[in-house]
Write a protein that holds these residues in place. Structure first.
Motif, PDB file in Angstrom:
ATOM      1  N   UNK A  14       0.690  -1.409  -0.035  1.00  0.00           N
ATOM      2  CA  UNK A  14       0.062  -0.006   0.086  1.00  0.00           C
ATOM      3  C   UNK A  14       0.948   1.493  -0.125  1.00  0.00           C
ATOM      4  N   UNK A  15       0.192   2.435  -0.310  1.00  0.00           N
ATOM      5  CA  UNK A  15       1.165   3.547  -0.367  1.00  0.00           C
ATOM      6  C   UNK A  15       1.414   4.045   0.911  1.00  0.00           C
ATOM      7  N   UNK A  16       0.380   3.938   1.835  1.00  0.00           N
ATOM      8  CA  UNK A  16       0.910   4.674   3.274  1.00  0.00           C
ATOM      9  C   UNK A  16       1.789   3.507   3.770  1.00  0.00           C
ATOM     10  N   UNK A  21       7.047   2.432   6.177  1.00  0.00           N
ATOM     11  CA  UNK A  21       8.175   1.503   6.050  1.00  0.00           C
ATOM     12  C   UNK A  21       9.249   2.487   5.905  1.00  0.00           C
ATOM     13  N   UNK A  22       9.305   3.664   5.222  1.00  0.00           N
ATOM     14  CA  UNK A  22      10.107   4.675   5.088  1.00  0.00           C
ATOM     15  C   UNK A  22      10.634   5.323   6.569  1.00  0.00           C
ATOM     16  N   UNK A  23       9.458   5.452   7.080  1.00  0.00           N
ATOM     17  CA  UNK A  23       9.541   6.049   8.588  1.00  0.00           C
ATOM     18  C   UNK A  23      10.190   5.099   9.303  1.00  0.00           C
ATOM     19  N   UNK A 194       3.326   9.132  12.541  1.00  0.00           N
ATOM     20  CA  UNK A 194       2.701   8.371  11.601  1.00  0.00           C
ATOM     21  C   UNK A 194       1.298   9.136  11.573  1.00  0.00           C
ATOM     22  N   UNK A 195       1.076   9.968  12.508  1.00  0.00           N
ATOM     23  CA  UNK A 195      -0.318  10.816  12.398  1.00  0.00           C
ATOM     24  C   UNK A 195      -0.949  11.060  11.146  1.00  0.00           C
ATOM     25  N   UNK A 196      -0.088  11.332  10.209  1.00  0.00           N
ATOM     26  CA  UNK A 196      -0.608  11.961   8.911  1.00  0.00           C
ATOM     27  C   UNK A 196      -1.407  10.772   8.185  1.00  0.00           C
ATOM     28  N   UNK A 197      -1.107   9.418   8.683  1.00  0.00           N
ATOM     29  CA  UNK A 197      -1.717   8.238   7.871  1.00  0.00           C
ATOM     30  C   UNK A 197      -3.015   7.717   8.848  1.00  0.00           C
TER      31      UNK A 197
END
Lengths: 432, 432
Positions: A14-16, A21-23, A194-197
């Motif tokens: 998934x995009x998120x 994973x980058x985070x 990761x609040x923006x997700x």
């Protein structure tokens, strides 16, 4: 996205998922830098954050007002609004807690055990940072700063997922913390969110096995149970406290009254407050205790035998099984009469969440039996249940109170945010 | 029944679920009795089991022959048949291990920390049994006795789920263990099995949150990953070891040869055997090490640069990414040349399972860097990787080797089968 539908593979597809994973990748790299930072450097970072928070007070309060206003419009309860609200005093309190953290010993590098083995190998087991810690919590912006500070001091990177209701405040706090870390040369990515997700971010964190070393949920029962049931990463369960006090036949009146008042009324909304009182049928202090509690505004939920001892003029409520199971977190107390200490222990085994239980007694054998047979994180004799607290028990700082048995049980300090590493040094030894 | 379809609720609704719930209930009651048993009593139980095993040797061997014969008919590999087979010597070995356990200190009651607080409260945190431990393992009947003994010594009840291929042997061993416990007045239900419910029994154990305090899978990668992915109860992950040795430029030849031979060939099938060798491009000992390994029958999987150093006449195999990822557990070794220590550390970070890594060097700064930067349970300087073992490191007995960071990391002894309890004693203290 539903919790059940998120799998480890979603982290890649998934995009998120790719972004989370980058985070976690940035967190891992930051954690390596932080693991190599000595105490002086980490403490410098903590003090820089403390100073920055006080300096940015106006900016923080502005962001917080947005969240509080939105909460009021959504009909959020007064208690939750209070937890959401920051004031100059509370910001100063957060800064003060960071200053205090900077005075504590570094848990990293502590030698747990060590010896020289018969073959000459030098072996030592030392505390090292976990690596990447994640925290999922509700709309309490103080947790954002609190957990960030504890993670930094223990050499861990942290990934935060705070409640949406505190989004503006948390975003502002996060920016301040990250800038302050950078100002002393520590990696900003040691503290990320990761609040923006949204909820998907939380769900992805729970599944990030190998990327997240430990996940700590902080909040109410529902949050914690959701995390425990769905996480694939190791979790430390915190908080639920259906706390009992047993008044034995030999308990003294003044001590019993003082301890019950303190355990129930000093701060009813927290996890170490007493929720059920068990009284021995031969205890002489029960009426006095019930009167003192009623006078203090406590609503008593009583069984039939206790009902006869409730002072005249006091309204009480008949207790049901639901009362034995309830963590009121309010000025309510369930009260039950038992015929014996074993009956009290049996009741505790049936209903306790394993947080804290206390006995009030002057009988040594009974005190010893209670200590041995009650299987809770904290067992207290002749003192308030409110002492189950990292600060009160000398840990210096508290990550939370664990109600599980693995890794940490009861109040968790900085040490509980570390793991260990075995270091073995030789000069060519091989195994025979 | 599929793993995914078993939920906590199945414990209450399915027939096997109800029976497994009854097993966990009996385990909980037995665990309370065992938690109250002192060391002398537990040791008496261990010695009674040891004696009973030797006495019932003929009966055990008869049951074991059934399993081994069935395994042979099913085409089980020679290696697995060997693990399944008991002999008089192996039975004596199991008895001897129990006798040894009886000589070890009791982990229960050990004071982890304690102090008198400023307000006069006496606080101590002590080790107490976990309660109910579960173990899921493969067709190695020795684990049945081994785990039972460790659980009893640490005051825990244990629920076993062994491999179906060892069913007859395990049933016989279980009966002997239970009878021996009863003969000294300890509860037989301290050791139970859910083998009769097959795979469903294992699945139900994994979901028995609140009934099972910790679950330990022992076996191959697939078993452990299945348990980790599906368990709702706390799990301690054990065993996978993709172990690396890095030969630095300054490494000495004799030491390097001896350590590589020992780490690879002394017992290739276990988790602390080396699987990948990283050699510094300036190391002078590489050819000698490769020759010694080849002479010892090790199949070398090498990158292009290492291929040039393989002794003439030795067959080697070109290494692929799969080799870097593989835990051969056999006489195979992947070998890669690196330009620097940081490149070696990067390779280890990418491919290691976090079990054990070693550096062979005479350079102090490089040794310190390796210790600090390699994030594995055990980091070894100038000694064989085979030393990552509870017995070798002085733990007395080994429950397994944890490759997770929570609760236990590296070799686990009896202490790792305990949790802690905080005991607070006062004379009426309340919180201010």
């Amino acid at each position: 996205m539903d919790v059940e539908t998120v799998e480890q593979s979603d982290l890649e597809t998934s995009d998120a998922g790719a972004e989370v994973l980058a985070v976690t990748g940035r967190a891992r790299r930051a954690s390596r830098k932080l693991a190599g930072a000595n105490r002086a450097w980490k403490d410098k970072g903590l003090r820089a954050i403390a100073k920055a928070l006080v300096g940015a007070q106006a900016q923080i309060l502005l962001a917080n007002v947005k969240d509080v206003d939105a909460g009021r419009e959504n009909g959020t309860s007064a208690a939750l609004l209070d937890r959401l609200t920051l004031t100059p005093e509370r910001i100063a309190g957060l800064a003060g807690a960071l200053e205090n953290l900077a005075t504590l010993p570094d848990p990293v590098g502590n030698v747990v055990r060590g010896q020289t083995l018969p073959n000459g190998l030098r072996m030592r087991q030392i505390n090292v940072p976990m690596g990447v810690v994640a925290a999922i919590y509700e709309a309490r912006p103080n947790v954002t700063v609190d957990i960030a500070g504890l993670a930094i001091k223990s050499g861990n990177a942290v990934i935060l997922r705070g409640g949406t209701a505190a989004a503006h405040t948390n975003e502002t706090l996060l920016g301040i913390v990250r800038d302050a870390l950078e100002s002393v040369g520590l990696p900003a990515d040691a503290v990320q969110s990761v609040d923006r997700y949204g909820r998907e971010g939380a769900n992805l964190l729970m599944k990030a096995r190998g990327q997240v070393d430990v996940l700590i949920p902080r909040g109410g029962r529902e949050l914690i149970q959701t995390v425990v049931a769905n996480a694939a990463v190791p979790v430390i369960e915190t908080g639920e406290g259906n706390v009992h006090i047993f008044i034995d036949a030999s308990a003294k009146e003044e001590m019993s009254v003082n301890i019950l008042l303190n355990s129930k009324t000093q701060r009813p909304s927290v996890c170490n407050t007493v929720e059920t009182l068990l009284v021995h049928k031969d205890a002489t202090v029960t009426s006095a205790v019930l009167k003192a509690l009623a006078d203090a505004g406590v609503r008593l939920h009583v069984d039939e035998r206790v009902a006869l001892l409730v002072p005249a003029g006091t309204v009480s409520f008949p207790a049901t099984e639901e009362d034995w199971a309830t963590e009121y977190m309010d000025l309510d107390l369930a009260v039950k009469m038992v015929d014996s200490l074993p009956e009290a222990i049996k009741h505790i085994r049936t209903w306790s969440t394993g947080h804290t239980e206390a006995i009030l007694t002057n009988d040594l054998a009974n005190a010893e039996m209670f200590i041995a047979e009650v299987d809770s994180a904290a067992v207290i004799v002749n003192a308030s249940t409110r002492f189950t607290d990292g600060g009160e028990l000398g840990l210096g700082a508290e990550v939370g109170i664990s109600t599980q048995k693995l890794h940490a049980r009861g109040p968790m300090g900085l040490k509980e945010l570390t793991t260990t590493k075995w270091i073995v040094q030789g000069e060519g030894q091989v195994r025979g």
